[in-house]
Structures are given as C-alpha cells and as structure tokens.
Design a protein around this motif. Structure first.
Motif, PDB file in Angstrom:
ATOM      1  N   ASP A   1       0.840  -1.346   0.010  1.00 35.86           N
ATOM      2  CA  ASP A   1       0.203  -0.103  -0.002  1.00 35.86           C
ATOM      3  C   ASP A   1       0.999   1.121  -0.103  1.00 35.86           C
ATOM      4  O   ASP A   1       1.733   1.457   0.963  1.00 35.86           O
ATOM      5  N   ARG A   2       0.904   1.931  -1.289  1.00 38.95           N
ATOM      6  CA  ARG A   2       1.802   3.212  -1.127  1.00 38.95           C
ATOM      7  C   ARG A   2       1.836   4.336  -0.159  1.00 38.95           C
ATOM      8  O   ARG A   2       2.689   4.643   0.373  1.00 38.95           O
ATOM      9  N   ALA A   3       0.370   4.493   0.019  1.00 43.56           N
ATOM     10  CA  ALA A   3      -0.146   5.633   0.944  1.00 43.56           C
ATOM     11  C   ALA A   3       0.465   5.238   2.411  1.00 43.56           C
ATOM     12  O   ALA A   3       0.868   6.232   3.125  1.00 43.56           O
ATOM     13  N   ARG A   4       0.221   4.029   2.856  1.00 44.96           N
ATOM     14  CA  ARG A   4       0.696   3.528   4.067  1.00 44.96           C
ATOM     15  C   ARG A   4       2.192   3.443   4.228  1.00 44.96           C
ATOM     16  O   ARG A   4       2.921   3.996   5.161  1.00 44.96           O
ATOM     17  N   THR A   5       2.808   3.115   3.189  1.00 44.32           N
ATOM     18  CA  THR A   5       4.398   3.185   3.271  1.00 44.32           C
ATOM     19  C   THR A   5       4.794   4.424   3.234  1.00 44.32           C
ATOM     20  O   THR A   5       5.858   4.692   3.949  1.00 44.32           O
ATOM     21  N   GLU A   6       4.374   5.527   2.574  1.00 39.25           N
ATOM     22  CA  GLU A   6       4.814   6.841   2.972  1.00 39.25           C
ATOM     23  C   GLU A   6       4.400   7.307   4.380  1.00 39.25           C
ATOM     24  O   GLU A   6       5.186   8.021   4.777  1.00 39.25           O
ATOM     25  N   ARG A   7       3.239   7.119   4.867  1.00 41.04           N
ATOM     26  CA  ARG A   7       2.936   7.396   6.180  1.00 41.04           C
ATOM     27  C   ARG A   7       3.869   6.889   7.218  1.00 41.04           C
ATOM     28  O   ARG A   7       4.274   7.497   8.076  1.00 41.04           O
TER      29      ARG A   7
END
Length: 389
Positions: A287-293
């Motif tokens: 999950d890209r958004a979770r990885t960034e967060r």
C-alpha cells in the motif's frame, strides 16, 4: 467519506511506536518462528501475493525469504502446495491464503456468482464440460482442459479458460498448485477439507473475520489500510469494525482515525530488525499511501512504466534495515552473478546494510558474486563495490 463513529481512542501511539508495531505484526521485527516455517509466515500474514514477474525469484518466494532468511526455494513451493494447507484466491490481489480462511471468503464467492458473466460470455455447456473433465481427469491446467488462449492478446482467453476461472471464482474449483506458473485446477470437493468447504457464514461474519485478520497482520492501520489488505470496500469495513476485536487508537502525525490489534498494544515491541530486500508486492509495503505514512518512503513498481520514464528500475526492491527503508535496488541475474543494475541509497549509512542484503540474496538464489552497475550517489559507489567484493 467519513468513517464509522467509534469510541474515543484511549491509546495514543507515537509514529515510531506505530512503525515498530507494524514491523512486528509483519514478522520483520523480533525472532522469526522458524519451526512454523513458510506455513507459519502465511498464517501470520493471512495473505501472500502472487505475481508473474520473476527477477531474483517470484514474489511469493521473496516474502518468506524476507522473514526467515535463506529458506530453500523448493521448500517454499512445497509449503504452499503440498497437502491441504493453502488455496489461491482473490484477496489483496491473486494471493496464497491459509486454507482455514476458505469459509471466510464465502461473501466474495457469492458476489461473483451474482454477476456471472464479468465481460465473458460462455457457449452453452462449456462450464459443465470443464467441471466434468476435472471430475474425471483432474487436476489439470487450462491448456490441458482445451487451451488457455484464443491466439490473440493475453486477455483473449479460450472458452475453457473462462469456464475454469469462473469455477474458481465460484468456489467449485481450486488452484492446487502452480506448474510452470500455470494454475493447476481441481475440484474443491477434493482439495478443501470437508469441515471447511461450506458457504454457511453470512457476509457480516466473513467481513468481521477478515477485518480482524487485517488488523492483526498490520498491527495498526487506518480504515483505508485495513480495507486494502483484502480489498474490501470502505462501507464493508465500517459495518463490522466495531465488532472486529480491533480497538481505536490515535497515532501522532496520522490525519485519519486508526485501529490496532489489542494484543499488539499489550506486548512490548522488542527484538532484532531484519535487514533484507523486499518484494515490491510484500504486504509491508504493498500500500503506497501507508508506506509513505509509516516510513516516509515513496515506492512504486515501475515494471509497467515505459523504460525511459523509470526512475529506480524495472523491479526495484526496497532495502529494509533497522526498521527503516534505506534505499532500493533493481536486481538482475547473469549466470552466477547478481547484478545490481541501479542502486538508490539514503546516504552512507545504507552502504553496509545494502551490501549485506545483496550478498545474502545472491547466496540464496545460487549466485557467487555481486556486481554493482550504477549508484544514484556516485560518491558511495566505491564503498558499496568494495563491500560486496
């Protein structure tokens, strides 16, 4: 869309605490359960994504490797496909799933049956003929059932392929192994234990279980994180999360409500971090958004990006070390050499862990040397080359 109303969170986590809980929940912090092996990793994660791309190895091999180290590749395949321990179905994507979860995907099987054509019409009798062949001759691949393609693009499936994939969606057929990356199909009545082979659970019970499992596998996550794990709809999560066993928490720096596994909150996070290369399809980072967060790391698979537009390479694998993502490498194999085509590093601190991860991966796939081709920080190239020599 706003999320469900929930009790006021009683626990506040720092961003660092949330990151460490997530790493432990994913089996990448603390001592791995080597006795449980690959099947233990599968049960712990709840889903291991499959993908056609094979560079060092296929993704479903890389995921247990990242947690257990150099487990034999044949042992990985055997753990998934020998006996009735796992099945393949649509979860986050096409995934290997623990066989115990077969009843909890009844909601999805019912949904597929309610829209039976999904853009493919079938000649009369084709479905029944395919099921009969499997009953009499199975297990079989689509090719053995009459051919997988009509001769056009990859999505131009033959009638036999459409029929057997439809039977897979419905739960009448199961993929019992991958042979040369082709699905091998058999009847569910032979492949799924009798005690599990039912659709008795209603949608709410299925969703409660999958939301709870997602929360356990994530440790802590937002509604979007939890929904993405098994590709549920937001409203499906909203309808059951209060009864899922997860507890609402606040995470510093997160702008959305979050829920956590209460067992993860109760146990102090201790142990050693893994240093490893991660598949781009690893559930820690899919999950890209979770990885960034969580990690402040922007990750994108560029295999399907035109070559001139790629930034980090065809199959860039993030480097995990010390609980942080410190860079990435686009690997390849040439005979007995692991080639690091393009290496991106978060400064000099990443040189030693990248070298360690490359050498371990090389040994695992049967390479006896590592060659560095390009480093995004040229001043670090000599040190990295020396470290892998």
């Amino acid at each position: 869309m706003s999320g469900p109303k929930s009790p006021k969170p009683e626990v506040t986590l720092s961003a660092d605490e949330a990151r460490r809980i997530a790493l432990r929940a994913q089996g990448l912090l603390g001592a791995p359960d080597r006795r449980a092996g690959v099947r233990g990793v599968l049960r712990h994660l709840g889903a291991v994504q499959l993908d056609t791309i094979s560079v060092l190895a296929r993704s479903h091999e890389l995921i247990p490797y990242a947690r257990l180290g150099a487990v034999g590749r044949a042992a990985v395949e055997s753990a998934y496909w020998t006996g009735t321990h796992a099945f393949e179905y649509w979860s986050h994507a096409a995934c290997v799933l623990p066989i115990e979860e077969w009843p909890h995907f009844a909601f999805r099987r019912r949904a597929y049956r309610d829209r039976p054509h999904w853009y493919h019409e079938l000649p009369d009798g084709t479905y029944e003929t395919v099921v009969k062949r499997l009953r009499e001759d199975g297990p079989l691949t689509a090719t053995e059932l009459g051919g997988a393609k009509n001769g056009g693009p990859w999505w131009d499936w033959s009638a036999a392929k459409v029929a057997v994939e439809r039977a897979l969606m419905y739960g009448e057929v199961v993929c019992v192994e991958r042979r040369g990356w082709k699905r091998v199909y058999d009847l569910a009545e032979r492949a799924v234990p009798d005690a599990l082979r039912h659709d008795d659970l209603d949608d709410a019970e299925c969703l409660r279980r999958l939301v709870g499992l997602a929360g356990q596998a994530l440790g802590v996550g937002t509604r979007a994180d939890i929904a993405d794990y098994h590709r549920l709809k937001a409203e499906q999560v909203d309808g059951v999360i209060a009864d899922s066993g997860l507890v609402p928490v606040t995470v510093a720096g997160w702008d959305k409500a979050a829920w956590a596994d209460p067992e993860a909150l109760a146990a102090p996070v201790r142990g050693r971090h893994r240093t490893t290369l991660l598949s781009p399809f690893d559930s820690l980072i899919w999950d890209r958004a979770r990885t960034e967060r969580i990690f402040g790391f922007t990750h994108r698979l560029e295999a399907y990006v035109p070559k001139p537009k790629r930034i980090h390479g065809y199959f860039a694998m993030p480097l995990l070390s010390g609980g942080q993502l410190l860079g990435r490498v686009d690997p390849a194999r040439e005979a007995k050499t692991l080639v690091a085509r393009q290496v991106s590093l978060e400064g000099a601190k990443a040189v030693a862990p990248m070298a360690q991860a490359l050498l371990e991966a090389a040994g695992w796939v049967g390479c006896d040397s590592v060659r560095i081709e390009r480093v995004d920080h040229p001043e670090l190239a000599a040190a990295l080359t020396a470290a892998v020599s």
